[in-house]
Design a protein around this motif. Structure first.
Motif, PDB file in Angstrom:
ATOM      1  N   TYR A 151       0.788  -1.056   0.067  1.00  0.00           N
ATOM      2  CA  TYR A 151      -0.119  -0.065   0.009  1.00  0.00           C
ATOM      3  C   TYR A 151       0.773   1.263   0.027  1.00  0.00           C
ATOM      4  O   TYR A 151       2.239   1.273   0.123  1.00  0.00           O
ATOM      5  N   TYR A 152       0.212   2.299  -0.241  1.00  0.00           N
ATOM      6  CA  TYR A 152       0.849   3.606  -0.412  1.00  0.00           C
ATOM      7  C   TYR A 152       0.279   4.714   0.584  1.00  0.00           C
ATOM      8  O   TYR A 152      -0.856   4.641   0.608  1.00  0.00           O
ATOM      9  N   ASP A 153       0.929   5.137   1.546  1.00  0.00           N
ATOM     10  CA  ASP A 153       0.379   6.284   2.269  1.00  0.00           C
ATOM     11  C   ASP A 153       0.717   7.856   1.720  1.00  0.00           C
ATOM     12  O   ASP A 153       1.901   8.101   1.562  1.00  0.00           O
ATOM     13  N   ILE A 201      -3.965  15.887   5.350  1.00  0.00           N
ATOM     14  CA  ILE A 201      -4.736  14.470   5.294  1.00  0.00           C
ATOM     15  C   ILE A 201      -3.580  13.422   4.525  1.00  0.00           C
ATOM     16  O   ILE A 201      -2.580  13.689   3.732  1.00  0.00           O
ATOM     17  N   THR A 202      -3.625  12.465   5.390  1.00  0.00           N
ATOM     18  CA  THR A 202      -2.964  11.118   4.594  1.00  0.00           C
ATOM     19  C   THR A 202      -3.802  10.105   4.168  1.00  0.00           C
ATOM     20  O   THR A 202      -4.829   9.689   5.234  1.00  0.00           O
ATOM     21  N   PHE A 203      -3.785   9.757   3.047  1.00  0.00           N
ATOM     22  CA  PHE A 203      -4.641   8.653   2.563  1.00  0.00           C
ATOM     23  C   PHE A 203      -3.927   7.306   2.573  1.00  0.00           C
ATOM     24  O   PHE A 203      -2.716   7.328   2.026  1.00  0.00           O
ATOM     25  N   ARG A 204      -4.461   6.426   2.775  1.00  0.00           N
ATOM     26  CA  ARG A 204      -3.862   4.929   2.371  1.00  0.00           C
ATOM     27  C   ARG A 204      -4.412   4.423   1.225  1.00  0.00           C
ATOM     28  O   ARG A 204      -5.611   3.983   1.370  1.00  0.00           O
ATOM     29  N   ILE A 205      -3.657   3.834   0.156  1.00  0.00           N
ATOM     30  CA  ILE A 205      -4.233   3.418  -0.971  1.00  0.00           C
ATOM     31  C   ILE A 205      -3.633   2.379  -1.305  1.00  0.00           C
ATOM     32  O   ILE A 205      -2.257   2.098  -1.541  1.00  0.00           O
ATOM     33  N   PRO A 206      -4.095   1.151  -1.527  1.00  0.00           N
ATOM     34  CA  PRO A 206      -5.685   0.834  -1.256  1.00  0.00           C
ATOM     35  C   PRO A 206      -5.449   0.866   0.450  1.00  0.00           C
ATOM     36  O   PRO A 206      -4.712   0.748   1.113  1.00  0.00           O
ATOM     37  N   GLY A 224      -6.560  -1.316   2.457  1.00  0.00           N
ATOM     38  CA  GLY A 224      -5.934  -2.565   3.088  1.00  0.00           C
ATOM     39  C   GLY A 224      -6.834  -3.449   4.014  1.00  0.00           C
ATOM     40  O   GLY A 224      -7.961  -2.920   4.260  1.00  0.00           O
ATOM     41  N   GLU A 225      -6.273  -4.256   4.789  1.00  0.00           N
ATOM     42  CA  GLU A 225      -7.060  -5.209   5.379  1.00  0.00           C
ATOM     43  C   GLU A 225      -7.206  -4.283   6.813  1.00  0.00           C
ATOM     44  O   GLU A 225      -8.347  -4.593   7.597  1.00  0.00           O
ATOM     45  N   SER A 226      -6.500  -3.537   7.218  1.00  0.00           N
ATOM     46  CA  SER A 226      -6.555  -2.815   8.514  1.00  0.00           C
ATOM     47  C   SER A 226      -7.541  -1.377   8.479  1.00  0.00           C
ATOM     48  O   SER A 226      -7.671  -0.795   9.216  1.00  0.00           O
ATOM     49  N   SER A 227      -8.460  -1.649   7.588  1.00  0.00           N
ATOM     50  CA  SER A 227      -9.248  -0.381   7.399  1.00  0.00           C
ATOM     51  C   SER A 227     -10.437  -0.226   8.273  1.00  0.00           C
ATOM     52  O   SER A 227     -11.037   0.823   8.511  1.00  0.00           O
ATOM     53  N   GLU A 228     -10.392  -1.286   8.969  1.00  0.00           N
ATOM     54  CA  GLU A 228     -11.461  -1.148  10.261  1.00  0.00           C
ATOM     55  C   GLU A 228     -11.107  -0.024  11.288  1.00  0.00           C
ATOM     56  O   GLU A 228     -11.901   0.552  11.927  1.00  0.00           O
ATOM     57  N   LYS A 229      -9.955   0.047  11.231  1.00  0.00           N
ATOM     58  CA  LYS A 229      -9.447   1.165  12.035  1.00  0.00           C
ATOM     59  C   LYS A 229      -9.661   2.506  11.588  1.00  0.00           C
ATOM     60  O   LYS A 229      -9.661   3.487  12.264  1.00  0.00           O
ATOM     61  N   ILE A 247     -12.978   6.290   2.457  1.00  0.00           N
ATOM     62  CA  ILE A 247     -13.767   7.214   1.502  1.00  0.00           C
ATOM     63  C   ILE A 247     -13.279   6.857   0.335  1.00  0.00           C
ATOM     64  O   ILE A 247     -11.953   7.117  -0.003  1.00  0.00           O
ATOM     65  N   SER A 248     -14.125   6.555  -0.892  1.00  0.00           N
ATOM     66  CA  SER A 248     -13.633   6.693  -2.025  1.00  0.00           C
ATOM     67  C   SER A 248     -12.554   5.498  -2.062  1.00  0.00           C
ATOM     68  O   SER A 248     -11.758   5.509  -2.901  1.00  0.00           O
TER      69      SER A 248
END
Length: 185
Positions: A79-81, A102-107, A109-114, A118-119
């Motif tokens: 992934y990319y931050d 803002i810091t986005f994580r793309i994609p 990932g599995e830890s997205s529950e935390k 958005i999009s």
């Protein structure tokens, strides 16, 4: 003696081998020069997620002067931050001005529950700071392409704002639906 030399060479080469399999790479974008074409293209692609993120955190303003500050690649988890900043404003670039990081994580990932997703991008960090017009001038000094970015992005932004607040556009009359949502007919 030969064994000692071979072992010494192996031990000395270990840090070089280890760095070749590093878990992450970080690329910083220079902030003291105009953004590159690739940075502008990436910011344009992130425009809608930026606006939706701002809205989800209660900052219902437009923005300009976007800059990507750094991109960190995590090789192990693929992934990319992406860390970026924008300046939000009211009306025709009027105060109050806010610096939004803002810091986005793309994609996401599995830890997205935390994190908020958005999009299809996880919002890892969201920070807001009120800034003065002088700070806007300083931060926008090397964003001379922002006018082009704004002109192309404005129609997408207006459309997005209408979607975010559930406004249906058609003709010029506005009435309230049964749910209390404004609708244009």
């Amino acid at each position: 003696m030969r064994k000692i030399i071979i072992i010494s060479l192996l031990l000395m080469s270990f840090p070089a081998i280890n760095s070749a399999f590093a878990k992450s790479d970080i690329e910083y974008f220079p902030q003291d020069q105009p953004p590159s074409v690739i940075e502008l293209a990436f910011l344009r692609e992130l425009g809608l997620p930026i606006l939706e993120t701002m809205s989800s955190y209660g900052d219902n303003q437009l923005f300009d002067y976007g800059r990507i500050e750094k991109i960190e690649r995590n090789r192990q988890n693929d992934y990319y931050d992406v860390s970026l900043r924008v300046i939000s404003f009211e009306g025709a670039h009027n105060p109050p001005f806010k610096l939004i990081n803002i810091t986005f994580r793309i994609p996401p990932g599995e830890s997205s529950e935390k994190y908020k997703v958005i999009s299809n991008k996880a919002v890892i960090s969201y920070k807001v700071k009120n800034i003065t017009p002088e700070e806007v001038d300083k931060l926008s000094k090397f964003t001379n392409n922002s006018q082009i970015f704004t002109e192309h992005f404005l129609s997408d932004t207006i459309f997005t704002l209408f979607n975010i607040i559930n406004v249906k556009c058609s003709y010029s009359t506005c009435i309230t639906s049964n749910l209390g949502t404004p609708e244009l007919y």
